[in-house]
Design an enzyme around this catalytic site. Structure first.
Site, short mmCIF file in Angstrom:
data_model
loop_
_atom_site.label_atom_id
_atom_site.label_comp_id
_atom_site.label_asym_id
_atom_site.label_seq_id
_atom_site.Cartn_x
_atom_site.Cartn_y
_atom_site.Cartn_z
N TYR A 15 -78.58 -87.05 71.04
CA TYR A 15 -79.64 -86.88 71.40
C TYR A 15 -80.78 -87.82 70.92
CZ TYR A 15 -84.07 -84.27 72.60
OH TYR A 15 -85.12 -83.99 73.12
N ASP A 27 -86.06 -80.73 90.87
CA ASP A 27 -85.17 -80.15 89.92
C ASP A 27 -83.77 -80.06 90.44
OD1 ASP A 27 -85.76 -78.57 87.05
OD2 ASP A 27 -83.94 -78.48 87.81
N GLY A 47 -87.65 -77.11 84.31
CA GLY A 47 -87.39 -76.87 82.77
C GLY A 47 -88.30 -76.50 81.92
N LYS A 87 -82.89 -90.97 72.74
CA LYS A 87 -84.08 -91.16 73.03
C LYS A 87 -84.76 -92.48 72.12
CE LYS A 87 -85.37 -87.40 75.14
NZ LYS A 87 -85.94 -87.35 76.25
C1 AKB Z 1 -84.29 -80.26 70.12
O1 AKB Z 1 -84.37 -79.44 69.21
O2 AKB Z 1 -83.36 -80.99 70.64
C2 AKB Z 1 -85.70 -80.43 70.71
C3 AKB Z 1 -86.43 -81.78 70.10
C4 AKB Z 1 -86.86 -81.71 68.90
O3 AKB Z 1 -86.53 -82.90 71.06
N1 AKB Z 1 -86.71 -79.20 70.85
#
Ligand code: AKB
Length: 308
Positions: A139, A34, A12, A143
């Protein structure tokens, strides 16, 4: 004795350049894994699904791995398109490794978090390490949850897991994988190949960014730091430089004066607006000596040189 290091997600955006740096070290035996590669045991390459706990555990046991870098993830834009895959990949890959580490199978884990953990309620400028953190993206939620799990496994089981909240990453070796900040990479590449680019973020959308060599340097620095100096077990803020589409375009025009930029906004604008513009990373500076080498102009210069 050599350290046995496994990079999961080795092909990646971060994994590729991290592996190139790790390979330069004489005291390391590197194993790359991977889902996109074919197993070639002689070259220590392994086709691996990061969410398949049995296979991950087997690889770690078989080779008596000491350190793992888990770089497999679905980034922000792709995660909005497929929330359940994002949760499955981003969470389970981490939880499995934390659990394998808890059993003493390996000694140290690196897991990247992101500035995406911050949401619209967080201060936008010089965002502190600790503040109101309410992510509004799939996302960001994955995280932030991962950060809590890292901290929990450290406190409860002593798992030595280390993490960085990366800003947008600019690089040329491997295509980025569906992030909101990826316009920066696409803009520079298309400026060189086509002389023009249509951007999906507004011209003045400011976000923090980092050139990949600095991101890799930071990753190795936090992993090399003595355990006692790691005071943040969720994830460390990391800044870089603040930039926007129009600022990147201005920097590109130093080399390609005829470069044309226009705009066609999409759902990524809203994601970008929920994130910080700049980051307070003094904990990283104080604890393990983070320092940025590349500013915007140097990054653009290096990118253009590399993709020309
Ligand atoms: C994204 O744009 O999703 C990544 C990040 C900021 O973690 N580059």
């Amino acid at each position: 004795m050599s350290l046995k290091v496994l990079v999961i997600g080795s092909e990646g955006q971060i994994g590729t350049e991290l592996c190139s740096e790790l390979e330069k070290r004489n005291d390391i035996i590197l194993y790359r894994a991977d889902i996109r590669i074919q197993t070639d045991r002689e070259r220590r390459l392994y086709c691996l699904d990061a969410t398949d706990k049995g296979s991950v555990e087997q690889l770690i046991k078989e080779h008596q791995i000491n350190e793992v870098y888990l770089m497999a993830a679905l980034l922000s834009a792709k995660s909005e398109e497929n929330p359940s895959l994002a949760w499955h990949l981003n969470m389970n890959s981490l939880l499995h490794l934390l659990d394998i580490a808890r059993q003493g199978r390996f000694q140290k884990l690196f897991w990247p978090s992101s500035i995406a953990v911050f949401g619209p309620d967080s201060p936008k400028v010089t965002t502190p390490q600790n503040c109101v953190i309410n992510p509004t993206t799939v996302y960001g939620i994955s995280k932030r949850s991962g950060e809590f799990w890292c901290d929990y496994y450290f406190r409860k089981y002593g798992v030595d897991v280390r993490s960085i909240r990366f800003p947008g990453l600019i690089s040329h070796a491997t295509e980025p994988g569906g992030g909101t900040t990826d316009y920066s990479v696409a803009m520079i590449k298309e400026a060189v190949s086509k002389g023009r680019y249509t951007c999906y973020l507004k011209s003045d959308t400011i976000l923090p960014m980092l050139f990949m060599p600095d991101a890799v340097k930071a990753t190795l620095a936090i992993m090399d730091a003595p355990k006692s100096s790691i005071t943040v077990r969720t994830s460390y803020n990391l800044g870089g430089f603040e930039t926007s589409p129009e600022l990147i375009a201005r920097s590109i025009r130093r080399f390609i004066p005829e470069f044309e930029l226009d705009y066609s906004l999409d759902f990524r604008q809203k994601i970008a607006e929920s994130w910080p513009q700049s980051i307070n990373d003094e904990a990283a500076v104080n604890d393990w000596g983070f320092g940025v080498e590349y500013d915007l102009d140097l990054t653009v210069q290096e990118m253009i040189r590399a993709v020309e």
